[in-house]
Structure formats: structure tokens, C-alpha cells
Enzyme design. Structure first.
Site, PDB file in Angstrom:
ATOM      1  N   GLU A 252       0.818  -1.219   0.000  1.00  0.00           N
ATOM      2  CA  GLU A 252       0.000   0.000   0.000  1.00  0.00           C
ATOM      3  C   GLU A 252       0.850   1.267   0.000  1.00  0.00           C
ATOM      4  OE1 GLU A 252      -3.689   1.910   2.579  1.00  0.00           O
ATOM      5  OE2 GLU A 252      -2.387   0.421   3.480  1.00  0.00           O
ATOM      6  N   ASP A 253       1.933   1.272   0.785  1.00  0.00           N
ATOM      7  CA  ASP A 253       2.650   2.523   1.041  1.00  0.00           C
ATOM      8  C   ASP A 253       4.022   2.625   0.389  1.00  0.00           C
ATOM      9  OD1 ASP A 253       0.540   3.335   2.599  1.00  0.00           O
ATOM     10  OD2 ASP A 253       1.395   2.580   4.471  1.00  0.00           O
TER      11      ASP A 253
END
Length: 722
Positions: free
Chosen positions: A95-96
Site C-alpha cells: 500500500e505505502d
């Protein structure tokens, strides 16, 4: 960036001991139950995660990688396997960071990549609001949980560490996260039997939501009076002495109440702090199940048990796999003593729940019980989410299912089903199978006939009576409490509504086409397909349903479809005067106006209303004059010979104004086999009163019978239909 970019070069070997920070060494100490080779994998995962999260910090200012490593440590303290710990360290990378699922699969295997992907929130979709995004994220997490239970364990550990470090968030964010924790994540931990994590989540959520209340209760717990401490020690000594004299190997521990448990008990039972704290709690842990019952006899010989407060969760485990004997004793100081008796394996399952499965070196059966029950619960949620309209609706259903209070019921074959408290026979029917619920007509509770709305109590045996012709009714939604039942009923009602709408819409369009000399069967297929494509209808049924619901006027659709036909040229089999006949089973397509409340036997007309479908009025309704201004919206309608069901009607009854009159009128209505929906006084003076009764009748004959019985009463001066 591509995985091969130099900026993404991933370390393939573990770094030197001197380069490893304290927080990673702390994780390795917590995971010392793993072999050396697997602990090396943890260090490698940290190196990859640290490189991927390089430059990212938490709101507290710490490097971001400290968070996923702390999440992994929470799981290591629960005894989880190496794949779960590696996935926890890397759970935010997809996600990051630029790392992809393929990168993780190549480095750590498909299982780890699947776990990370399951935890990853939906950040690339756009939602109407934060609430909807959270609900959709939860739905995705649930689907991943159904493939591998370890996804939810990582998510719970992630939430626990976030709650431990909540101070860096804004006040509004703290409140939002705390509410979500108390409403969703703590109950999930409880449902999975993970009491240690559940208790900490609840306490941290309580502290974030009500810091002052938490501080006051915590201070009161710490400053317990000396008298109470002495009482605890004396009771513990007596119990331990008696258990030792019986040569029963055991471990006896006092149970400490948390601020959250005290607060909820004070709130729910309207009790003071002293009343809640005036309960002593102990846990007795023994070697085997027979020892549990032996220990029960011992503690009952020390202090007398309170009647009706004994629960055997060993014979009938809770839905989350929890097993224990619970008893309440009458203590020497007039205070109740709560005692839980369980084996070591039961204690492990009680504290760790599904995580206990991985804590067993050889995969013992005790862990499998909690895991299989959790898997069955999640499978039920997955089944219900398929029929749910929106993520928010699904999340509400899950919240209902997370209520901890349960009733335990038996099927005729002796199978045990657990349902939330206040569940009805209909909830039980849907718990057995969706088809059983959809065709349920009644139940036998302990061999006695009972209606589907009957609430159930623990220990009852329930048998569901079904009929092939039966189907859900809208009022069923009013008395089911489980998410599975609610979802299944809504799904079936939508299906039935759609079928009714298609049938009514077909009739209306055919009638409008008949007035233009054609019918649906005679229309050129190309023209019909062209109209559907131009108006974005996937199939003819969608157009017909849209017409029935009043979103399109049948005359306008017919005008377009019959454009090349000679106007007003009636074919022999076109019957423009044919009426739609009401059977009483139509749902969502035909409704009955509240201004005149038509019932079978009344002369009626239909008015095509946008979004409501056909609204039926009595011909003598005062509003009909207004509808005459829009003749294109009139629909020829009548009652089918086989019409059935209950229809709303209202009566104005003038009675003597004295005690007991209302009960007499209500009894007369009941004797006429009519239900009363509502009663309200219209006028009232010293001697007389005018009362409006909203009732349900089957037709005009039934209504006449009700009115006849009411008129026979000496206290009634007049009765008329409203």
C-alpha cells in the site's frame, strides 16, 4: 518504478548483529520459539521492509518500520508461525511503498504475499465518504480472512499497536479510531476467542474515548482498600488449601477487572463502582476435563453456590470455542465469588482463541476447535455478503453478528447452534440453511408449535416447519436479529419484487401497445433491441420493471416502439381493456393508498406514480378527482378471485368514556380474527370518546364482520369506516 529499479534494490542477506536496532532484537526474543533459520527470515524481512519504508515516519516522528515490527512482536507473543510474522513486518509495503505483490512473492513466497495483500486496504478506489471506504476495506479483509484466518490476526495486531500509540493522532482521529475499535475490532477479537487482545483493545479504546472516566476508574482500582486486599487473600488461601487437600494439581489466580469491564457493567446494570467491585473473581486451571468437575465439587464444598448461576461451557462451548465451568459462590463477606475452572489447553484457547492453533507444537485438537468455529463463522459472513447491496449494509449486519450475548439451541438431531440473544425461530431457520429460512412457515420449540417470531432461550430444541409455496414477507425484517437472516430476506424480497415488477410491467406495456395495434410479441426484434441499447437497459426485464415502478410511462415507451405501426388499428387479439388483477402477493410494485385504504371488494383504480409503481385508490377517494387531470397515468386494475393477505383499514368508533371500554372493543376485534395495528383518540369529553382503530382485514366481508361485532357492544354508540 519497476521492481528492477536501483532505488528498489532489496537486501538479500540479513544485516550484521551490530546494525540491528533494539526493536528488532526485541521481536527476535519474543519469537525465540522459532528455529534459528526462521528467525533469520524475520531479520531479512525487516531489512526489506526498512529499505522499502526508508524516509517514511509515523506521526510520532519514529521511523515507519518500527510500527510493522511492533505488530509482528504482538503476534510473536501469541506464538504465531514465521509466515504470519514476516507478513506482519511487510503488511504495509504494497500500500505505502513501490514494492508489489510479485516482489514479495518472489522474495518470501506466495503465502506471505497473499497475507499482505489480504491486509492491504483499498487505497486506489474512490468512495463517497470515509465511512464507506472503511466498510469496503472491511469487506475485502473479510474475504481475505475466508482464505486464511491469519489475515485477521495481523489486522488485529496492527490495530492493537495503533491503539497503543494513539497519542500522536488528533482528537477527532482518536475518537473515530476508538469508536471503530470498540464497535468492530474488539468484538471480532472476542468472536475469535482472543480475550487478551480483546481486553487490551477495549481498555485502550475506552481510554481514548473517555479519558477522564478511564482515569477515575483506574485510580479507584489501584487504591483498593486494605480490607478488600485482605479478603481476596483469605478467600484465595481457603480455596487453595481445599484443592491441595484433595491432591488436585492446579493453578489458582485472582481475576483483575479492567476499567472497561467495570464501566460497561456500571452502565448496563446501573450499579455504583463499589457494587461492581464488590465481586471477587478467581480462575482455577487444572490438568484434565475430569479434574475440572472435581475442582467444581471442591469449591462448592468451601462456599455455597448461588442458585441458577452455574454455566457449563465445557459441555456446550461458546461460538468462539471458549470452554470453562463458571460458578458463583456466596462469599464470607456477603460478596459473590466468581470462579472459572478450565484446563491448561482451555486457558490457552480462552486467551489466544484462533491464535492458539499455531501455538501448539504438533497442531493439537484444542486449537482446532476455536479455529474451525471461527472458519464456520467467517464462511457464514462471506455467504451473507454476496447478497448484500452495499458495504455499509454488510458492515451493519456484521456488527449485529458480533454481539457477545448468545443463546445455545439444539436441532432435533442434537446439533448445537449458537445465535445472538433475542434471536427468533426465523433466525434459527436461516442459521440451519437459507432455503429453510426462505420456506419457513412455523416452528416447534420443545415440541410445541410456535410462530416464527417467537424468541428463543438457551437449551431449547427447535424444529422448523417449511412449505414449498412459502416465501419471505417484508415484516420478517422486523423480528430477525442475525445479519445472515436479514441479508437473505432482503435478497429474496428483491428477487420477488423484481419478478412481480416484470410481470406487471409486461401487462402495462402490452396494453399500451395494444392501443396502437401491436403487442410485444409482434414488435420487430431489431427495433426492441435498439430501444433497449439506446436507453441502456441490459435486457427486456429491466425495462418492464422500470415501467412497473413508475420510472417510465408505458404510453411513451409504446409510442416509440410502435412508431411504424398505423395508429389505433386494433388487432383481433389486442385487448386494451384488460385489467391488471391484484392477487395480494405483489411486492414493491403495487401499493395501497393510505388516504382511502382500499380492501378486496372495493371499487378501485390504479394511479401510475413515479418511483412508487401503481398506487391503488378507492373510486370514492376524494383524491381521485385530482388524478383525473392525468388520464395517461390511470391503470385499469381489479381484484383477482384468489386475492389473499391482510389489508389495512381504519374505523372510527364512538364509545362511552369510562374505564374498560377500550379493552372490550379490542377483544371484539380480536374475536373477529382481525389484528390491531394502532389505536388513537380523535375526540374525548366527559361522557363519550371517538377512537380511531387501524386494523388488518382480508376483504369487505371480513370488515363487515368486525364492525358487526363492535356494534353489538352496549358501550358503543357508533362505528364507521374511515
Amino acid at each position: 518504478m519497476s521492481p528492477g529499479d536501483p532505488a528498489l534494490a532489496l537486501p538479500l542477506t540479513a544485516p550484521d548483529e551490530d546494525a540491528v536496532p533494539d526493536y528488532v532484537q526485541s521481536l527476535e526474543r519474543a519469537a525465540n520459539y522459532l528455529p534459528q533459520a526462521q528467525r533469520a527470515q524475520l531479520r531479512r524481512a525487516w531489512a526489506v521492509g526498512a529499505a522499502a519504508h526508508a524516509g517514511q515516519t509515523r506521526k510520532s516522528g519514529e521511523p515507519y518500520i518500527t510500527h510493522p515490527v511492533a505488530v509482528a512482536q504482538v503476534l510473536a507473543e501469541q506464538g504465531l508461525d514465521v509466515e504470519t510474522l514476516v507478513a506482519a513486518i511487510l503488511h504495509d509495503t504494497i500500500e505505502d511503498t513501490p514494492l508489489s505483490r510479485q516482489d514479495l512473492a518472489a522474495q518470501f513466497g506466495e503465502t506471505v504475499a497473499g497475507l499482505v495483500d489480504g491486509v492491504t486496504k483499498l487505497d486506489k478506489l474512490h468512495f463517497a465518504d470515509r465511512q464507506e471506504a472503511a466498510a469496503e476495506s472491511f469487506r475485502k479483509m473479510l474475504l481475505a480472512m475466508s482464505r486464511d484466518l491469519r489475515v485477521i490476526l495481523i489486522k488485529l495486531a496492527d490495530r492493537l499497536h495503533n491503539m497503543r500509540t494513539l497519542g500522536a493522532q488528533s482528537a477527532e482521529a482518536r475518537r473515530r479510531i476508538a469508536v471503530e475499535t470498540l464497535e468492530i475490532f474488539a468484538p471480532i477479537a472476542q468472536r475469535l476467542g482472543m480475550n487478551l487482545i480483546k481486553s487490551e483493545l477495549q481498555d485502550l479504546g475506552f481510554r481514548a474515548l473517555h479519558p477522564w472516566r478511564h482515569a477515575v476508574i483506574e485510580k479507584r482500582i489501584r487504591s483498593q482498600p486494605v480490607v478488600r486486599r485482605e479478603a481476596l487473600a483469605q478467600i484465595e488461601a481457603r480455596l487453595a488449601q481445599k484443592l491441595a487437600l484433595e491432591k488436585l494439581p492446579h493453578r489458582l489466580v485472582g481475576r483483575i477487572k479492567t476499567p472497561w469491564s467495570i464501566y460497561t457493567k456500571m452502565h448496563a446494570e446501573n450499579r455504583s463502582f463499589d457494587q461492581v467491585m464488590d465481586v471477587f473473581g478467581y480462575r482455577v486451571i487444572v490438568d484434565s476435563v475430569p479434574d475440572c468437575y472435581h475442582a467444581l465439587g471442591v469449591v462448592h464444598s468451601v462456599y455455597k453456590p448461588l442458585d441458577a448461576r452455574f454455566r457449563d461451557f465445557i459441555a456446550i462451548p461458546k461460538a468462539n470455542g471458549y470452554q470453562s465451568l463458571h460458578t458463583v459462590l456466596f462469599g464470607p463477606y456477603g460478596s459473590p465469588i466468581e470462579v472459572q475452572i478450565r484446563t491448561r489447553e482451555m486457558d490457552l484457547v480462552a486467551e489466544r482463541g484462533v491464535a492458539a492453533h499455531w501455538a501448539y507444537k504438533h497442531g493439537g485438537d484444542a486449537g482446532n476447535s476455536a479455529q474451525s468455529r471461527a472458519s464456520a463463522w467467517i464462511a457464514g459472513l462471506v455467504e451473507s455478503q454476496r447478497g448484500t447491496g452495499s458495504s455499509l449494509e454488510f458492515l451493519e449486519n456484521v456488527k449485529v453478528d458480533l454481539f457477545p450475548d448468545e443463546v445455545y439451541l439444539f436441532s432435533p438431531k442434537g446439533d448445537i447452534l449458537s445465535l445472538p440473544r433475542n434471536s427468533t425461530a426465523l433466525d434459527f431457520a436461516y442459521a440451519v440453511h437459507t432455503d429453510v429460512g426462505n420456506h419457513a412457515v412455523a416452528a416447534r420449540v420443545d415440541r410445541k408449535l410456535a410462530p416464527l417470531r417467537a424468541q428463543l432461550a438457551s437449551g431449547q430444541t427447535v424444529e422448523i416447519i417449511t412449505a414449498k409455496s412459502a416465501s419471505p414477507a417484508p415484516q420478517w425484517l422486523e423480528y430477525v436479529v442475525t445479519g445472515k437472516a436479514r441479508t437473505a430476506i432482503r435478497q429474496q424480497l428483491k428477487h420477488l419484487e423484481h419478478e412481480d415488477a416484470v410481470r406487471v410491467g409486461h401487462h402495462m406495456l402490452d396494453r399500451a401497445l395494444g392501443e396502437r395495434g401491436t403487442s410485444l410479441d409482434r414488435l420487430p426484434l431489431a427495433r426492441l433491441d435498439g430501444y433497449l441499447a439506446e436507453n441502456r437497459f441490459p435486457r427486456l426485464e429491466a425495462l418492464l420493471a422500470d415501467i412497473a415502478l413508475g420510472n417510465r410511462m408505458p404510453t411513451q415507451v409504446a409510442l416509440t416502439l410502435a412508431q411504424e405501426q398505423p395508429p389505433n388499428l386494433l388487432q383481433p387479439d389486442a385487448v386494451p381493456g384488460e385489467r391488471i388483477l391484484i392477487t395480494g402477493s405483489e411486492r414493491g410494485v403495487i401499493s395501497f393508498a393510505q388516504c382511502c385504504m382500499p380492501i378486496p371488494g372495493d371499487e378501485i383504480m390504479g394511479y401510475h406514480s413515479a418511483g412508487k409503481g401503481i398506487v391503488v385508490h378507492r373510486l370514492e377517494c376524494p383524491n381521485v378527482a385530482e388524478f383525473r387531470k392525468s388520464p395517461e397515468r390511470w391503470v385499469a386494475i381489479g381484484w383477482d378471485r384468489a386475492v389473499s393477505g391482510d389489508f389495512d383499514a381504519a374505523l372510527r368508533i364512538e364509545v362511552e368514556n369510562r374505564p374498560g371500554v377500550l379493552a372490550q372493543v379490542a377483544a371484539a376485534i380480536a374475536h373477529a380474527e382481525s389484528n390491531i395495528d394502532r389505536v388513537e383518540y380523535l375526540e374525548r369529553d366527559t361522557h363519550t370518546a371517538a377512537i380511531r382503530f387501524s386494523i388488518e382485514v382480508s376483504d369487505r366481508k371480513h370488515l363487515a364482520e368486525v364492525m358487526r361485532r363492535i356494534r353489538r357492544l352496549g358501550v358503543v354508540h357508533g362505528v364507521g369506516r374511515l
